[in-house]
Design a protein around this motif. Structure first.
Motif, mmCIF file in Angstrom:
data_model
loop_
_atom_site.group_PDB
_atom_site.id
_atom_site.type_symbol
_atom_site.label_atom_id
_atom_site.label_comp_id
_atom_site.label_asym_id
_atom_site.label_seq_id
_atom_site.Cartn_x
_atom_site.Cartn_y
_atom_site.Cartn_z
ATOM 1 N N PRO A 14 -2.041 -0.282 -5.231
ATOM 2 C CA PRO A 14 -2.274 -0.808 -6.715
ATOM 3 C C PRO A 14 -3.595 -0.091 -7.229
ATOM 4 C CG PRO A 14 -2.870 -2.667 -5.408
ATOM 5 C CD PRO A 14 -2.155 -1.704 -4.155
ATOM 6 N N PRO A 15 -3.658 -0.111 -8.507
ATOM 7 C CA PRO A 15 -2.593 -0.731 -9.792
ATOM 8 C C PRO A 15 -1.230 0.277 -9.945
ATOM 9 C CG PRO A 15 -4.267 0.694 -10.719
ATOM 10 C CD PRO A 15 -4.621 0.659 -9.399
ATOM 11 N N ILE A 16 -0.205 -0.367 -10.467
ATOM 12 C CA ILE A 16 0.999 0.460 -10.782
ATOM 13 C C ILE A 16 0.901 1.556 -11.491
ATOM 14 C CG2 ILE A 16 2.315 -1.875 -10.340
ATOM 15 C CD1 ILE A 16 2.766 -1.520 -13.416
ATOM 16 N N THR A 17 0.040 1.903 -12.042
ATOM 17 C CA THR A 17 -0.235 2.948 -12.904
ATOM 18 C C THR A 17 -1.575 3.857 -12.275
ATOM 19 O OG1 THR A 17 -1.296 2.260 -14.918
ATOM 20 C CG2 THR A 17 1.276 2.478 -14.866
ATOM 21 N N PHE A 18 -1.564 5.183 -12.254
ATOM 22 C CA PHE A 18 -2.797 5.989 -11.844
ATOM 23 C C PHE A 18 -2.755 7.481 -12.061
ATOM 24 C CE2 PHE A 18 0.579 5.418 -8.413
ATOM 25 C CZ PHE A 18 1.040 7.067 -8.311
ATOM 26 N N SER A 19 -3.533 8.172 -11.572
ATOM 27 C CA SER A 19 -3.748 9.368 -12.198
ATOM 28 C C SER A 19 -4.141 10.390 -10.960
ATOM 29 C CB SER A 19 -4.862 9.689 -13.420
ATOM 30 O OG SER A 19 -5.135 10.800 -13.615
ATOM 31 N N LEU A 20 -3.407 11.415 -11.012
ATOM 32 C CA LEU A 20 -3.617 12.489 -9.980
ATOM 33 C C LEU A 20 -4.346 13.780 -10.555
ATOM 34 C CD1 LEU A 20 -1.285 10.849 -8.699
ATOM 35 C CD2 LEU A 20 -0.598 12.864 -7.218
ATOM 36 N N GLN A 62 12.389 -1.116 -1.984
ATOM 37 C CA GLN A 62 12.354 0.071 -2.401
ATOM 38 C C GLN A 62 11.056 0.320 -3.145
ATOM 39 O OE1 GLN A 62 14.798 3.442 -5.369
ATOM 40 N NE2 GLN A 62 15.629 1.208 -5.028
ATOM 41 N N VAL A 63 10.382 1.379 -2.973
ATOM 42 C CA VAL A 63 9.418 1.799 -3.984
ATOM 43 C C VAL A 63 9.687 3.156 -4.591
ATOM 44 C CG1 VAL A 63 7.057 2.831 -3.603
ATOM 45 C CG2 VAL A 63 7.458 0.717 -2.759
ATOM 46 N N ILE A 64 9.216 3.040 -5.749
ATOM 47 C CA ILE A 64 9.812 4.354 -6.665
ATOM 48 C C ILE A 64 8.369 4.959 -7.131
ATOM 49 C CG2 ILE A 64 10.807 5.504 -8.627
ATOM 50 C CD1 ILE A 64 12.849 2.990 -8.496
ATOM 51 N N GLY A 120 0.652 9.081 -12.804
ATOM 52 C CA GLY A 120 1.744 8.605 -11.594
ATOM 53 C C GLY A 120 1.942 7.047 -12.120
ATOM 54 N N SER A 121 2.969 6.356 -11.442
ATOM 55 C CA SER A 121 3.262 5.042 -11.474
ATOM 56 C C SER A 121 4.149 4.695 -10.192
ATOM 57 C CB SER A 121 4.056 4.689 -12.734
ATOM 58 O OG SER A 121 5.302 5.297 -12.815
ATOM 59 N N GLU A 122 4.033 3.465 -9.876
ATOM 60 C CA GLU A 122 4.799 2.983 -8.741
ATOM 61 C C GLU A 122 5.547 1.660 -9.220
ATOM 62 O OE1 GLU A 122 4.812 -0.195 -5.566
ATOM 63 O OE2 GLU A 122 3.529 -0.117 -7.234
ATOM 64 N N THR A 123 6.730 1.609 -8.762
ATOM 65 C CA THR A 123 7.655 0.354 -8.826
ATOM 66 C C THR A 123 8.152 -0.091 -7.657
ATOM 67 O OG1 THR A 123 8.181 1.588 -11.040
ATOM 68 C CG2 THR A 123 9.520 -0.518 -10.151
ATOM 69 N N GLU A 124 7.906 -1.556 -7.339
ATOM 70 C CA GLU A 124 8.299 -2.054 -6.058
ATOM 71 C C GLU A 124 9.610 -3.079 -6.261
ATOM 72 O OE1 GLU A 124 7.758 -3.217 -2.016
ATOM 73 O OE2 GLU A 124 6.839 -1.902 -3.248
ATOM 74 N N ILE A 125 10.769 -2.721 -5.680
ATOM 75 C CA ILE A 125 11.941 -3.318 -5.732
ATOM 76 C C ILE A 125 12.302 -4.062 -4.545
ATOM 77 C CG2 ILE A 125 14.533 -3.390 -6.472
ATOM 78 C CD1 ILE A 125 13.775 -0.775 -7.895
ATOM 79 N N ASN A 126 12.414 -5.444 -4.330
ATOM 80 C CA ASN A 126 12.517 -6.123 -3.375
ATOM 81 C C ASN A 126 13.955 -6.669 -3.348
ATOM 82 O OD1 ASN A 126 9.811 -6.296 -2.059
ATOM 83 N ND2 ASN A 126 9.406 -7.545 -3.700
#
Length: 245
Positions: free
Chosen positions: A63-69, A107-109, A90-96
């Motif tokens: 985390p956090p769910i949004t980040f920069s590369l 799932q992680v997107i 970049g962003s990250e989404t977690e689906i349980n």
């Protein structure tokens, strides 16, 4: 001084502690999520006779769910356009409680794209390379004592197109996965992605990486567990030697 009573006490203590820890791990119903320790996204590019690599990386990622590369490569050879000040978003989404082929999974997107709708890769991808995009990431679970089993890696182009627009999304051209996914032995995922798996034009290189996974109790002892077991083994060896003498 007779060290036998103390050694036996230590052995009983560590044995009890081990049983308690094992019981807690088996009884744990906490939902493990993936934590991104690092991400790197490279595009092999070409303009005329000039070739280069646009490299973008971040550590830690989420985390956090949004980040920069931000870019990490040196200046590219002319006429390749510089990717300086071109940080990817970049962003990250977690689906349980998700499923893969009827198997309960999480799932992680991970979404990677250029800033403000611009291309993720500034220059055209090198058409002479079969897999011009490379992705490297390291991850560990948020729950101690859990390991990670990757069921499927899917590549979804942005915007979705062709075979990349439907579940479960095509796998990358190449994937190498090592590690357990624990903090001590993180999961390392290396992907080689073909140019055909990402849209052309302004969205060059923009994509979503879908990681379907399950978790299980760690079967290989962590360093702290190894220390506990080695201490108990030393005590048992000492006790056996005392009894023989």
């Amino acid at each position: 001084m007779n060290a036998l009573p103390g050694c036996l006490a230590a052995t009983r203590f560590f044995t009890t502690l081990g049983l308690v820890i094992a019981g807690l791990l088996l009884a744990s119903t906490a939902s493990a999520t993936l934590i991104g320790d690092s991400l790197e996204y490279d595009g092999h590019v070409k303009s005329g006779a000039a070739t280069g690599v646009e490299e973008y990386a971040v550590a830690p990622a989420f985390p956090p769910i949004t980040f920069s590369l931000p870019h990490i490569n040196a200046a590219l050879t002319s006429p390749l356009a510089s990717n300086a000040n071109h940080s990817l978003s970049g962003s990250e989404t977690e689906i349980n409680n998700d499923f893969f082929n009827s198997t309960p999974a999480s799932q992680v997107i991970i979404t990677l794209q250029g800033p403000g709708g611009s291309a993720a890769v500034v220059n055209p991808l090198d058409s002479g390379i079969a897999l011009p995009i490379n992705f490297d990431g390291t991850f560990h679970t948020s729950v101690s004592g859990k390991s990670v089993n990757i069921l499927h890696v899917g590549i979804e182009g942005l915007p979705a197109f062709g075979n990349n627009s439907s579940f479960p999304f095509d796998p990358p051209g190449l994937q190498t996965i090592t590690g357990l996914g624990t903090a001590a032995n993180p999961l390392h995922i290396h992907l080689g992605i073909a140019a055909s798996q990402v849209p052309s034009g302004n969205a060059n290189g923009d994509l979503k990486i879908h990681l379907y996974y399950t978790t299980s109790t760690v079967t290989v002892p962590e360093p702290s567990t190894l220390l506990m077991l080695s201490t108990a083994a030393m005590c048992l060896t000492f006790v056996a030697a005392r009894r023989r003498s």
